[in-house]
Design a protein around this motif. Structure first.
Motif, short mmCIF file in Angstrom:
data_model
loop_
_atom_site.label_atom_id
_atom_site.label_comp_id
_atom_site.label_asym_id
_atom_site.label_seq_id
_atom_site.Cartn_x
_atom_site.Cartn_y
_atom_site.Cartn_z
N LYS A 4 44.66 35.37 42.32
CA LYS A 4 44.61 33.92 42.08
C LYS A 4 44.15 33.62 40.65
O LYS A 4 44.72 32.75 39.98
CB LYS A 4 43.66 33.29 43.10
N GLU A 5 43.13 34.32 40.19
CA GLU A 5 42.62 34.09 38.84
C GLU A 5 43.62 34.54 37.77
O GLU A 5 43.75 33.90 36.73
CB GLU A 5 41.27 34.78 38.64
N MET A 6 44.31 35.63 38.01
CA MET A 6 45.32 36.09 37.06
C MET A 6 46.43 35.04 36.93
O MET A 6 46.87 34.73 35.82
CB MET A 6 45.90 37.43 37.50
N VAL A 7 46.84 34.49 38.05
CA VAL A 7 47.87 33.45 38.05
C VAL A 7 47.37 32.23 37.28
O VAL A 7 48.07 31.68 36.43
CB VAL A 7 48.26 33.06 39.50
N SER A 15 54.27 38.71 41.08
CA SER A 15 54.37 39.80 40.11
C SER A 15 53.06 40.57 39.94
O SER A 15 53.03 41.65 39.35
CB SER A 15 54.80 39.26 38.74
N VAL A 16 51.96 40.03 40.46
CA VAL A 16 50.65 40.67 40.29
C VAL A 16 50.50 41.82 41.28
O VAL A 16 50.71 41.66 42.48
CB VAL A 16 49.51 39.64 40.49
N GLN A 17 50.13 42.97 40.74
CA GLN A 17 49.94 44.16 41.56
C GLN A 17 48.49 44.62 41.42
O GLN A 17 47.95 44.68 40.32
CB GLN A 17 50.86 45.28 41.11
N LYS A 58 38.76 44.65 50.56
CA LYS A 58 39.73 44.94 49.49
C LYS A 58 40.80 43.87 49.42
O LYS A 58 41.19 43.44 48.32
CB LYS A 58 40.33 46.33 49.67
N LEU A 59 41.27 43.41 50.56
CA LEU A 59 42.29 42.36 50.58
C LEU A 59 41.75 41.07 49.99
O LEU A 59 42.39 40.44 49.14
CB LEU A 59 42.78 42.12 52.01
N GLU A 60 40.56 40.66 50.41
CA GLU A 60 39.97 39.42 49.89
C GLU A 60 39.73 39.50 48.38
O GLU A 60 39.97 38.52 47.66
CB GLU A 60 38.67 39.11 50.62
N PHE A 61 39.28 40.66 47.90
CA PHE A 61 39.06 40.81 46.47
C PHE A 61 40.39 40.76 45.71
O PHE A 61 40.51 40.08 44.68
CB PHE A 61 38.32 42.12 46.17
N ALA A 62 41.40 41.44 46.23
CA ALA A 62 42.71 41.43 45.59
C ALA A 62 43.29 40.02 45.55
O ALA A 62 43.88 39.61 44.53
CB ALA A 62 43.65 42.38 46.32
N GLN A 63 43.14 39.28 46.63
CA GLN A 63 43.63 37.90 46.65
C GLN A 63 42.90 37.04 45.62
O GLN A 63 43.51 36.22 44.94
CB GLN A 63 43.48 37.30 48.05
N MET A 115 54.88 41.89 34.79
CA MET A 115 54.39 42.72 35.86
C MET A 115 52.96 43.14 35.57
O MET A 115 52.70 44.27 35.19
CB MET A 115 55.31 43.94 36.01
N PRO A 116 52.01 42.26 35.72
CA PRO A 116 50.62 42.67 35.52
C PRO A 116 50.17 43.60 36.65
O PRO A 116 50.41 43.34 37.82
CB PRO A 116 49.83 41.37 35.53
N VAL A 117 49.50 44.68 36.24
CA VAL A 117 48.94 45.62 37.20
C VAL A 117 47.44 45.70 36.97
O VAL A 117 46.99 45.94 35.85
CB VAL A 117 49.56 47.03 37.04
N ILE A 118 46.68 45.50 38.02
CA ILE A 118 45.22 45.57 37.95
C ILE A 118 44.79 46.84 38.67
O ILE A 118 45.04 46.99 39.87
CB ILE A 118 44.57 44.34 38.61
N ASN A 119 44.19 47.77 37.94
CA ASN A 119 43.69 49.01 38.52
C ASN A 119 42.19 48.88 38.75
O ASN A 119 41.45 48.54 37.82
CB ASN A 119 43.97 50.20 37.59
N ILE A 120 41.76 49.19 39.97
CA ILE A 120 40.36 49.08 40.33
C ILE A 120 39.90 50.44 40.84
O ILE A 120 40.47 50.98 41.79
CB ILE A 120 40.14 48.01 41.41
N THR A 121 38.88 50.99 40.19
CA THR A 121 38.31 52.26 40.62
C THR A 121 36.94 51.97 41.21
O THR A 121 36.12 51.29 40.59
CB THR A 121 38.17 53.22 39.43
#
Length: 59
Positions: free
Chosen positions: A26-29, A38-40, A17-22, A1-7
């Motif tokens: 993709k890179e995390m995968v 599983s990427v949050q 925000k959606l495009e950046f999260a996508q 369960m990787p979680v990426i927090n962005i401040t």
């Protein structure tokens, strides 16, 4: 369960925000071999008046 927090400062659009999260999902995968499902990604948006650097408010 990787979680990426962005401040970041408030002001980005939902599309940005959606495009950046996508993109980072993709890179995390690709790099860490995790399931996309599983990427949050969690955004913490801060007003500039609540961000202080060197004792100065960034408004």
């Amino acid at each position: 369960m990787p979680v990426i927090n962005i401040t970041l400062w408030k002001g980005r659009t939902q599309k940005q925000k959606l495009e950046f999260a996508q993109s980072i999902t993709k890179e995390m995968v690709r790099l860490l071999n995790v399931k996309e499902s599983s990427v949050q990604v969690v955004y913490h948006e801060i007003s500039k008046e609540d961000w202080i650097i060197g004792g100065k408010i960034l408004d």
